[in-house]
Enzyme design. Sequence first.
Site, PDB file in Angstrom:
ATOM      1  N   LYS A  50       0.758  -1.150   0.233  1.00 39.77           N
ATOM      2  CA  LYS A  50      -0.067   0.364  -0.048  1.00 39.77           C
ATOM      3  C   LYS A  50       0.847   1.246   0.192  1.00 39.77           C
ATOM      4  O   LYS A  50       0.970   2.078  -0.902  1.00 39.77           O
ATOM      5  CB  LYS A  50      -0.647   0.357   1.138  1.00 39.77           C
ATOM      6  CG  LYS A  50      -1.940  -1.308   1.040  1.00 39.77           C
ATOM      7  CD  LYS A  50      -2.798  -0.998   2.155  1.00 39.77           C
ATOM      8  CE  LYS A  50      -4.359  -2.275   2.330  1.00 39.77           C
ATOM      9  NZ  LYS A  50      -4.693  -2.709   3.119  1.00 39.77           N
ATOM     10  N   ALA A  66      -1.159   0.627   6.046  1.00 45.65           N
ATOM     11  CA  ALA A  66      -1.402  -0.233   7.355  1.00 45.65           C
ATOM     12  C   ALA A  66      -2.040  -1.316   6.922  1.00 45.65           C
ATOM     13  O   ALA A  66      -3.016  -0.822   5.579  1.00 45.65           O
ATOM     14  CB  ALA A  66      -1.154   0.537   8.664  1.00 45.65           C
ATOM     15  N   ASP A  67      -2.401  -1.788   7.480  1.00 45.66           N
ATOM     16  CA  ASP A  67      -3.020  -3.826   7.339  1.00 45.66           C
ATOM     17  C   ASP A  67      -2.819  -4.420   8.369  1.00 45.66           C
ATOM     18  O   ASP A  67      -1.976  -4.116   9.309  1.00 45.66           O
ATOM     19  CB  ASP A  67      -2.276  -4.204   5.713  1.00 45.66           C
ATOM     20  CG  ASP A  67      -3.564  -5.042   5.762  1.00 45.66           C
ATOM     21  OD1 ASP A  67      -4.660  -5.253   5.253  1.00 45.66           O
ATOM     22  OD2 ASP A  67      -3.509  -6.460   6.429  1.00 45.66           O
ATOM     23  N   THR A  68      -4.154  -4.396   8.987  1.00 45.25           N
ATOM     24  CA  THR A  68      -4.593  -4.648  10.425  1.00 45.25           C
ATOM     25  C   THR A  68      -5.414  -6.555   9.590  1.00 45.25           C
ATOM     26  O   THR A  68      -6.329  -6.524   9.144  1.00 45.25           O
ATOM     27  CB  THR A  68      -5.744  -4.374  10.955  1.00 45.25           C
ATOM     28  OG1 THR A  68      -5.097  -2.902  11.340  1.00 45.25           O
ATOM     29  CG2 THR A  68      -5.916  -5.029  12.319  1.00 45.25           C
ATOM     30  N   GLY A 103       0.290  -4.328  10.179  1.00 50.33           N
ATOM     31  CA  GLY A 103       1.564  -4.440   9.124  1.00 50.33           C
ATOM     32  C   GLY A 103       1.804  -2.821   9.550  1.00 50.33           C
ATOM     33  O   GLY A 103       0.737  -1.946   8.804  1.00 50.33           O
TER      34      GLY A 103
END
Length: 189
Positions: A50, A66-68, A103
């Site tokens: 991203k 970010a990624d969750t 992340g």
Amino acid sequence: MHALILASASPRRRELLTNMGIPFTIHPSDADETVSGAPEEMVRTLALRKAAQVAQAVGAGWIVGADTLVALDGRALGKPADADDAVHMLKALSGRAHDVFTGVCLMDAATGKRDLRVVGTKVFFRPLIEEEIRAYVATGEPMDKAGAYAIQGGARGFVERYEGSYENIVGFPTQEFAKMYEGFEGLLK
């Protein structure tokens, strides 16, 4: 001061970053989110992907991607496909501990230099009954949330306790990002 660009349309990330007092603009990423592997590696890959996609699009500034994901028994639970999927996820989480991984990638768009980290928080759900699961799913809130719940919303009562960052569960580990942001200038030298 470098311009900070959030590579996300997430209202939760926007609110958490705003609360940190760091000025930023928003440029949502349209990077491919297809990924497989261990949950920690999945969020690491997606955060980088991203940030890199937005960095390429804008060319300058500091990009934060970010990624969750929620992980149960080492298996990633992303956003539910539909209401039945949300019910299934919440039943699986009922009475169990699970992990929430985020992340975060902070990248200098001009140079490509980056700081990439994964933060984990352990969450413990109390046993849930089917009626409360279905009532919660009927609100629609779980539909755009990893693991089909929002700790800051209607699911707060599902959580017995957690170990680690509350903000990470919401979707953006603010304390870890503050360290990244403060140290980034030195990383670029």
